[in-house]
Scaffold this active site. Structure first.
Site, PDB file in Angstrom:
ATOM      1  N   SER A 108     -10.197   2.350   8.654  1.00  0.00           N
ATOM      2  CA  SER A 108     -10.372   2.084   7.245  1.00  0.00           C
ATOM      3  C   SER A 108     -10.895   0.965   6.873  1.00  0.00           C
ATOM      4  CB  SER A 108      -9.080   2.261   6.662  1.00  0.00           C
ATOM      5  OG  SER A 108      -8.980   1.574   5.513  1.00  0.00           O
ATOM      6  N   PRO A 164     -14.401   3.899   7.176  1.00  0.00           N
ATOM      7  CA  PRO A 164     -14.877   4.358   5.614  1.00  0.00           C
ATOM      8  C   PRO A 164     -14.184   3.478   4.666  1.00  0.00           C
ATOM      9  CG  PRO A 164     -13.547   6.012   6.930  1.00  0.00           C
ATOM     10  CD  PRO A 164     -13.473   4.882   7.638  1.00  0.00           C
ATOM     11  N   HIS A 180      -3.621   7.322  -3.147  1.00  0.00           N
ATOM     12  CA  HIS A 180      -4.374   6.263  -3.523  1.00  0.00           C
ATOM     13  C   HIS A 180      -4.772   6.156  -5.060  1.00  0.00           C
ATOM     14  CE1 HIS A 180      -5.369   6.858   0.990  1.00  0.00           C
ATOM     15  NE2 HIS A 180      -5.432   5.546   0.749  1.00  0.00           N
ATOM     16  N   ASP A 270      -1.614  -5.964  -6.766  1.00  0.00           N
ATOM     17  CA  ASP A 270      -2.992  -5.631  -6.957  1.00  0.00           C
ATOM     18  C   ASP A 270      -3.652  -5.322  -5.495  1.00  0.00           C
ATOM     19  OD1 ASP A 270      -3.820  -5.941  -9.491  1.00  0.00           O
ATOM     20  OD2 ASP A 270      -4.150  -8.113  -9.426  1.00  0.00           O
TER      21      ASP A 270
HETATM   22  N1  LIG Z   1      -7.959   8.810   2.121  1.00  0.00           N
HETATM   23  C1  LIG Z   1      -8.785   7.763   2.131  1.00  0.00           C
HETATM   24  O1  LIG Z   1      -9.179   7.277   1.021  1.00  0.00           O
HETATM   25  C2  LIG Z   1      -9.126   7.156   3.431  1.00  0.00           C
HETATM   26  C3  LIG Z   1      -9.073   7.642   4.466  1.00  0.00           C
HETATM   27  N2  LIG Z   1      -9.344   6.931   5.731  1.00  0.00           N
HETATM   28  C4  LIG Z   1      -9.009   7.783   6.919  1.00  0.00           C
HETATM   29  O2  LIG Z   1      -9.258   9.104   7.291  1.00  0.00           O
HETATM   30  C5  LIG Z   1      -8.246   9.714   8.039  1.00  0.00           C
HETATM   31  C6  LIG Z   1      -8.090  10.891   7.173  1.00  0.00           C
HETATM   32  O3  LIG Z   1      -7.557  10.394   6.052  1.00  0.00           O
HETATM   33  P1  LIG Z   1      -7.011  11.658   4.693  1.00  0.00           P
HETATM   34  O4  LIG Z   1      -7.789  12.965   5.247  1.00  0.00           O
HETATM   35  O5  LIG Z   1      -7.255  10.864   3.825  1.00  0.00           O
HETATM   36  O6  LIG Z   1      -5.637  11.699   5.273  1.00  0.00           O
HETATM   37  P2  LIG Z   1      -4.683  13.299   4.929  1.00  0.00           P
HETATM   38  O7  LIG Z   1      -3.327  12.724   4.658  1.00  0.00           O
HETATM   39  O8  LIG Z   1      -5.222  13.977   3.783  1.00  0.00           O
HETATM   40  O9  LIG Z   1      -4.607  13.935   6.060  1.00  0.00           O
HETATM   41  C7  LIG Z   1      -3.886  13.407   7.326  1.00  0.00           C
HETATM   42  C8  LIG Z   1      -3.804  14.573   8.438  1.00  0.00           C
HETATM   43  O10 LIG Z   1      -3.290  13.820   9.459  1.00  0.00           O
HETATM   44  C9  LIG Z   1      -2.553  14.986   9.852  1.00  0.00           C
HETATM   45  N3  LIG Z   1      -1.473  14.293  10.685  1.00  0.00           N
HETATM   46  C10 LIG Z   1      -0.524  13.375  10.094  1.00  0.00           C
HETATM   47  N4  LIG Z   1       0.522  13.117  11.109  1.00  0.00           N
HETATM   48  C11 LIG Z   1       0.398  14.064  12.127  1.00  0.00           C
HETATM   49  C12 LIG Z   1       1.014  14.086  13.394  1.00  0.00           C
HETATM   50  N5  LIG Z   1       2.243  13.434  13.446  1.00  0.00           N
HETATM   51  N6  LIG Z   1       0.646  14.988  13.957  1.00  0.00           N
HETATM   52  C13 LIG Z   1      -0.548  15.786  13.900  1.00  0.00           C
HETATM   53  N7  LIG Z   1      -1.190  15.646  12.617  1.00  0.00           N
HETATM   54  C14 LIG Z   1      -0.929  14.678  11.956  1.00  0.00           C
HETATM   55  C15 LIG Z   1      -2.010  15.860   8.884  1.00  0.00           C
HETATM   56  O11 LIG Z   1      -1.876  17.261   9.452  1.00  0.00           O
HETATM   57  P3  LIG Z   1      -0.923  18.429   8.645  1.00  0.00           P
HETATM   58  O12 LIG Z   1      -1.605  18.614   7.389  1.00  0.00           O
HETATM   59  O13 LIG Z   1      -1.023  19.366   9.668  1.00  0.00           O
HETATM   60  O14 LIG Z   1       0.554  17.977   8.581  1.00  0.00           O
HETATM   61  C16 LIG Z   1      -3.187  15.680   8.019  1.00  0.00           C
HETATM   62  O15 LIG Z   1      -3.988  16.984   7.973  1.00  0.00           O
HETATM   63  C17 LIG Z   1      -7.568   8.909   8.383  1.00  0.00           C
HETATM   64  O16 LIG Z   1      -7.656   8.302   9.847  1.00  0.00           O
HETATM   65  C18 LIG Z   1      -7.568   7.547   7.468  1.00  0.00           C
HETATM   66  O17 LIG Z   1      -7.025   6.404   7.932  1.00  0.00           O
HETATM   67  C19 LIG Z   1      -9.986   6.057   5.866  1.00  0.00           C
HETATM   68  C20 LIG Z   1     -10.374   5.030   4.570  1.00  0.00           C
HETATM   69  C21 LIG Z   1      -9.823   5.638   3.361  1.00  0.00           C
HETATM   70  C1  LIG Z   2      -7.964   3.323   1.485  1.00  0.00           C
HETATM   71  C2  LIG Z   2      -6.897   1.943   1.520  1.00  0.00           C
HETATM   72  O1  LIG Z   2      -6.071   2.218   0.457  1.00  0.00           O
HETATM   73  C3  LIG Z   2      -4.978   1.191   0.372  1.00  0.00           C
HETATM   74  O2  LIG Z   2      -5.524   0.031  -0.174  1.00  0.00           O
HETATM   75  P1  LIG Z   2      -5.940   0.048  -1.614  1.00  0.00           P
HETATM   76  O3  LIG Z   2      -7.454  -0.156  -1.745  1.00  0.00           O
HETATM   77  O4  LIG Z   2      -5.318  -1.055  -2.095  1.00  0.00           O
HETATM   78  O5  LIG Z   2      -5.461   1.467  -2.227  1.00  0.00           O
HETATM   79  P2  LIG Z   2      -5.170   2.087  -3.388  1.00  0.00           P
HETATM   80  O6  LIG Z   2      -6.122   3.209  -3.525  1.00  0.00           O
HETATM   81  O7  LIG Z   2      -3.686   2.511  -3.309  1.00  0.00           O
HETATM   82  O8  LIG Z   2      -5.305   1.052  -4.602  1.00  0.00           O
HETATM   83  C4  LIG Z   2      -6.208   0.606  -5.131  1.00  0.00           C
HETATM   84  C5  LIG Z   2      -6.076  -0.576  -6.505  1.00  0.00           C
HETATM   85  O9  LIG Z   2      -5.653   0.379  -7.440  1.00  0.00           O
HETATM   86  C6  LIG Z   2      -4.595  -0.148  -8.203  1.00  0.00           C
HETATM   87  N1  LIG Z   2      -3.901   0.926  -8.829  1.00  0.00           N
HETATM   88  C7  LIG Z   2      -3.721   1.087 -10.236  1.00  0.00           C
HETATM   89  N2  LIG Z   2      -2.786   2.188 -10.452  1.00  0.00           N
HETATM   90  C8  LIG Z   2      -2.629   2.826  -9.412  1.00  0.00           C
HETATM   91  C9  LIG Z   2      -1.678   3.890  -8.959  1.00  0.00           C
HETATM   92  O10 LIG Z   2      -1.459   4.667  -9.892  1.00  0.00           O
HETATM   93  N3  LIG Z   2      -1.771   4.193  -7.713  1.00  0.00           N
HETATM   94  C10 LIG Z   2      -2.453   3.472  -6.553  1.00  0.00           C
HETATM   95  N4  LIG Z   2      -2.485   3.849  -5.487  1.00  0.00           N
HETATM   96  N5  LIG Z   2      -3.043   2.288  -6.963  1.00  0.00           N
HETATM   97  C11 LIG Z   2      -3.179   1.942  -8.393  1.00  0.00           C
HETATM   98  C12 LIG Z   2      -3.976  -0.992  -7.039  1.00  0.00           C
HETATM   99  O11 LIG Z   2      -2.760  -1.814  -7.683  1.00  0.00           O
HETATM  100  C13 LIG Z   2      -5.066  -1.303  -6.346  1.00  0.00           C
HETATM  101  O12 LIG Z   2      -5.205  -2.745  -6.681  1.00  0.00           O
HETATM  102  C14 LIG Z   2      -4.392   0.910   1.523  1.00  0.00           C
HETATM  103  O13 LIG Z   2      -3.596   1.981   1.880  1.00  0.00           O
HETATM  104  C15 LIG Z   2      -5.257   0.604   2.766  1.00  0.00           C
HETATM  105  O14 LIG Z   2      -4.723   0.661   3.830  1.00  0.00           O
HETATM  106  C16 LIG Z   2      -6.296   1.641   2.747  1.00  0.00           C
HETATM  107  O15 LIG Z   2      -7.133   1.939   3.557  1.00  0.00           O
END
Ligand SMILES: NC(=O)C1=CN([C@@H]2O[C@H](COP(=O)(O)OP(=O)(O)OC[C@H]3O[C@@H](n4cnc5c(N)ncnc54)[C@H](OP(=O)(O)O)[C@@H]3O)[C@@H](O)[C@H]2O)C=CC1
Ligand SMILES: C[C@H]1O[C@H](OP(=O)(O)OP(=O)(O)OC[C@H]2O[C@@H](n3cnc4c(=O)[nH]c(N)nc43)[C@H](O)[C@@H]2O)[C@@H](O)[C@@H](O)C1=O
Length: 313
Positions: A108, A164, A180, A270
């Site tokens: 990430s 990403p 998020h 923030d």
């Molecule tokens: N979402 C985002 O904004 C971002 C995500 N990423 C990265 O992308 C990847 C996927 O994220 P995302 O799809 O959003 O996450 P999700 O929470 O949507 O999905 C995570 C998945 O991980 C699986 N998982 C969690 N714990 C376990 C475990 N103990 N054993 C087996 N499987 C497990 C879950 O499986 P099940 O459903 O079967 O429980 C689930 O399908 C991560 O590496 C994350 O760091 C990077 C940057 C931003």
């Molecule tokens: C993908 C990324 O995601 C996280 O980092 P982050 O970018 O800070 O993620 P966020 O999406 O939660 O927030 C973005 C911004 O948005 C503001 N904000 C306002 N209102 C809401 C609100 O209602 N919810 C959330 N979640 N944020 C809010 C919040 O205060 C911040 O300023 C980490 O997990 C990090 O590990 C990571 O990988």
């Protein structure tokens, strides 16, 4: 990757894993294996070893992780470190032991220093301190990236990593506290519209800048890199464009069709002020994002409406 070769997508039910499966299937890959966390808890070393011995995948996309937004990361740092560190070590090590040809580890953009020079190049990794709200998660992700690098160096493997930016799209997590920002806004503005609420409160000052990539674009980039990139240095996956959280709120408000006011709860964190990825390397490899933010939010909102709040992890 040949069409018949076996591909393990770890985390196939998550937002990213499910998008990678969609992308692979659309490209004709037919031999995809997956397990839910109930069937295979990736924190259990023996179970992971048995799975790899039995299935012998040729390729692995590691998209399973403990994931959450700013609040989840700052509330549960021990869980974020333990779960992620142990899952990625188990999977990457078992992949190596079982001669997986190529593995992609997903990190990430929060792995980069809090005050890194913007836009952030891959080379700024480990040059100064991390953002406190997600330090535990970032340390786990840096360890995964480095373990791939060390295996490549010591054993000549072809394990790659990609970092990403903030992602959004179909199958996102809409939990009110743990999600998020983008899914949080979709849900909150939608509910305010349905209830005719006079205002919506968002966290923080609205000033932090963030970059957003639509998850199907991200999945396409992952498959592209698996086919076209080798190397230990990670690759940033983003759009290269950013906007302030307050501007994002206005955009989601418009897409959802809410007409009330936006208020700010400055008692909430923030997080990092800015984290724009430098995507020069990705573009030079021949890949560029397709989905503009407004269009992506429209598609994500449609998916949210279709799922009817079922996903509230
Ligand atoms: N979402 C985002 O904004 C971002 C995500 N990423 C990265 O992308 C990847 C996927 O994220 P995302 O799809 O959003 O996450 P999700 O929470 O949507 O999905 C995570 C998945 O991980 C699986 N998982 C969690 N714990 C376990 C475990 N103990 N054993 C087996 N499987 C497990 C879950 O499986 P099940 O459903 O079967 O429980 C689930 O399908 C991560 O590496 C994350 O760091 C990077 C940057 C931003
Ligand atoms: C993908 C990324 O995601 C996280 O980092 P982050 O970018 O800070 O993620 P966020 O999406 O939660 O927030 C973005 C911004 O948005 C503001 N904000 C306002 N209102 C809401 C609100 O209602 N919810 C959330 N979640 N944020 C809010 C919040 O205060 C911040 O300023 C980490 O997990 C990090 O590990 C990571 O990988």
């Amino acid at each position: 990757m040949e069409k018949q070769e076996k591909i393990y997508v770890a985390g196939h039910r998550g937002m990213v894993g499910s998008a990678i499966v969609r992308n692979l299937e659309a490209k004709g890959f037919q031999n995809i294996v997956s397990r839910t966390s109930k069937e295979l808890d990736l924190r259990r070393q023996m179970e992971v070893e048995d799975f790899f011995k039995e299935e012998k995948p040729d390729y692995v996309f590691l998209a399973a992780a403990k994931v959450g937004g700013i609040m989840a990361n700052s509330t549960y740092p021990a869980d974020f470190m333990y779960d992620n560190m142990i899952m990625e070590m188990n999977v990457i090590h078992s992949a190596f032991e079982n001669k997986v040809k190529k593995l992609m580890f997903l990190g990430s953009s929060c792995i980069y220093p809090r005050l890194a020079l913007q836009p952030m190049k891959e080379s700024c990794l480990l040059t100064s301190s991390l953002e406190q709200t997600n330090e535990a998660y970032a340390l786990a992700k840096i360890s995964g990236l480095k373990y791939c690098e060390y295996l490549n160096r010591q054993h000549g493997t072809d394990y790659i990593s990609a970092m990403p930016t903030n992602l959004y799209g179909p199958n996102d997590n809409y939990h009110p506290q743990n999600s998020h920002v983008l899914p949080a806004f979709i849900k909150r503005f939608h509910e305010a519209k349905m209830e005719n609420a006079s205002s919506v409160t968002i966290w923080g000052t609205g000033k932090p800048l963030r970059e957003f990539l639509y998850v199907d674009d991200l999945a396409d980039a992952c498959v592209f890199l698996m086919q076209n990139y080798s190397g230990s240095e990670t690759v940033n996956l983003g759009t290269g464009k950013e906007l302030a959280i307050a501007e994002l709120a206005e955009l989601v408000k418009e897409v959802v069709g809410y007409s009330g006011k936006i208020e700010f709860d400055t008692s909430k964190p923030d997080g990092t002020p800015r984290k724009l990825l430098d995507v020069t390397k990705l573009n030079a490899l021949g890949w560029r994002y397709k989905t503009e933010l407004e269009e992506g939010i429209r598609m994500a909102y449609e998916d949210f409406l279709e799922r009817d709040f079922r996903k509230d992890r």
